[in-house]
Design a protein around this motif. Sequence first.
Motif, mmCIF file in Angstrom:
data_model
loop_
_atom_site.group_PDB
_atom_site.id
_atom_site.type_symbol
_atom_site.label_atom_id
_atom_site.label_comp_id
_atom_site.label_asym_id
_atom_site.label_seq_id
_atom_site.Cartn_x
_atom_site.Cartn_y
_atom_site.Cartn_z
ATOM 1 N N GLY A 14 77.472 50.176 56.702
ATOM 2 C CA GLY A 14 78.125 51.736 56.154
ATOM 3 C C GLY A 14 78.206 51.801 57.483
ATOM 4 N N ASP A 66 82.250 50.194 53.957
ATOM 5 C CA ASP A 66 82.244 51.354 52.906
ATOM 6 C C ASP A 66 82.201 52.718 54.620
ATOM 7 O OD1 ASP A 66 81.312 53.828 51.671
ATOM 8 O OD2 ASP A 66 79.439 53.221 51.049
ATOM 9 N N SER A 117 77.357 52.880 48.946
ATOM 10 C CA SER A 117 76.800 51.599 49.365
ATOM 11 C C SER A 117 75.853 50.805 48.788
ATOM 12 C CB SER A 117 75.490 51.996 50.869
ATOM 13 O OG SER A 117 76.603 52.207 52.088
ATOM 14 N N VAL A 165 72.026 47.087 53.050
ATOM 15 C CA VAL A 165 72.987 47.333 53.446
ATOM 16 C C VAL A 165 72.265 47.096 55.634
ATOM 17 C CG1 VAL A 165 74.987 49.158 53.898
ATOM 18 C CG2 VAL A 165 74.197 48.311 51.590
ATOM 19 N N SER A 172 74.590 49.186 59.402
ATOM 20 C CA SER A 172 75.076 50.254 59.818
ATOM 21 C C SER A 172 75.304 50.583 60.937
ATOM 22 C CB SER A 172 74.335 51.501 58.431
ATOM 23 O OG SER A 172 73.071 52.177 59.781
ATOM 24 N N PHE A 181 79.632 56.440 54.905
ATOM 25 C CA PHE A 181 78.389 55.461 54.040
ATOM 26 C C PHE A 181 77.486 56.997 53.847
ATOM 27 C CE2 PHE A 181 74.214 54.186 55.552
ATOM 28 C CZ PHE A 181 74.285 55.331 56.792
ATOM 29 N N PRO A 194 70.526 53.453 56.366
ATOM 30 C CA PRO A 194 71.207 53.169 55.246
ATOM 31 C C PRO A 194 70.461 52.047 53.951
ATOM 32 C CG PRO A 194 70.841 50.396 56.794
ATOM 33 C CD PRO A 194 70.672 52.065 57.065
ATOM 34 N N ILE A 235 77.654 44.129 53.194
ATOM 35 C CA ILE A 235 77.857 45.353 53.421
ATOM 36 C C ILE A 235 77.901 46.204 54.892
ATOM 37 C CG2 ILE A 235 77.754 47.405 52.412
ATOM 38 C CD1 ILE A 235 76.968 45.276 49.690
#
Length: 326
Positions: free
Chosen positions: A122, A98, A107, A134, A136, A101, A130, A120
């Motif tokens: 970000g 993402d 997200s 998620v 990041s 994000f 995040p 995932i």
Amino acid sequence: MITLIPARLGGVIPSTHLKSLTIKYHNISCRYQSSSSSSSSSSKKSSSQSRWLARSRNDFYTRKAKEMNMRSRAGFKLQEINSKFHLFNKSKVQNIVDLGFAPGAWSQVAASLSHTNSKILGVDILPCKPPKGVSSIQANILSKRTHQTIYEYFVNNDKVMMNLKKRHATNDQESTDAVTDKLVSLGEDLPTKTIIDKKDSRQVVDLVISDMYDPLPQVTGFWNNTTNTAYYRMANTSGLKAKDHGASMDLCEAGLILCLELLKDGGAYVCKFYSGGEDVVLEHRLRKSFDSVTRFKPPASRSESREDYFVCRGRKPGVTPRGVFV
Ligand SMILES: C[S@@+](CC[C@H](N)C(=O)[O-])C[C@H]1O[C@@H](n2cnc3c(N)ncnc32)[C@H](O)[C@@H]1O
């Protein structure tokens, strides 16, 4: 005098949001009263700020986002894109990036629509915590090093996060240089197994989603020294058509290069762009890279906004950045 509000609101507390506030620190207490007589700044609201406030108050999606604990109304755009194009897969584990994000609504939507074991990541130039599930990094997508960090994250999640932590810990003074890759946080409940199709391939990502646009330098909100809310201190689009369009083309192309480097054959890319003279060039490059490219403006995107989305599906095998850009 205390100024207490995000940049987007121009440093002014809307009276509907906050009537008064008492701040206590040890035995010192300070009371802020929001009224037209006590706050001279509120009377200085520009007409565009007033319009922005009124529009937010009356906006269906903004109200709904608050109700649903969604970090911003932007999440509905991704939901609508997914309803039409079915990018997320609940029954298949996916690696998802993402881009841009923060504050994190896309997200959140990605985490809710994808398989629980999906990874995932970000990426944002601003620091932002995040949402659950998620991970990041704070990094600039225009930097090549960021692309390598994203690759390493999907290939060897633990090692990359350890290195970023170490690099972060050795920085005596927190760097404000936005291009410094830096760990912001690691999502909980991450799957430990890495999901790669071919062992020696760099094609490790199934889906890249990008809602980026250029953040402007901070102009207000300096009183706030917590980094988590940095997003709200920044103004976003400049309002200058040519500048927003040019910046968004650069960001979309950086996303496309990432796709050509890391996206699996058949993978998908969604990118927000600000329409203008050069978007046909971007579209041409996207068509060279994907089987299907569609322009789509989700209903949640305001009709007066120049933002639009390219939804690209079916990354073509063997296409390289050189082949597309040179
Ligand atoms: C519209 S916001 C994204 C909103 C997000 N999709 C959501 O749903 O909450 C755009 C984001 O792009 C980020 N951004 C802009 N330029 C960037 C860059 N060069 N590298 C990484 N992130 C960038 C900005 O910091 C900003 O947070």
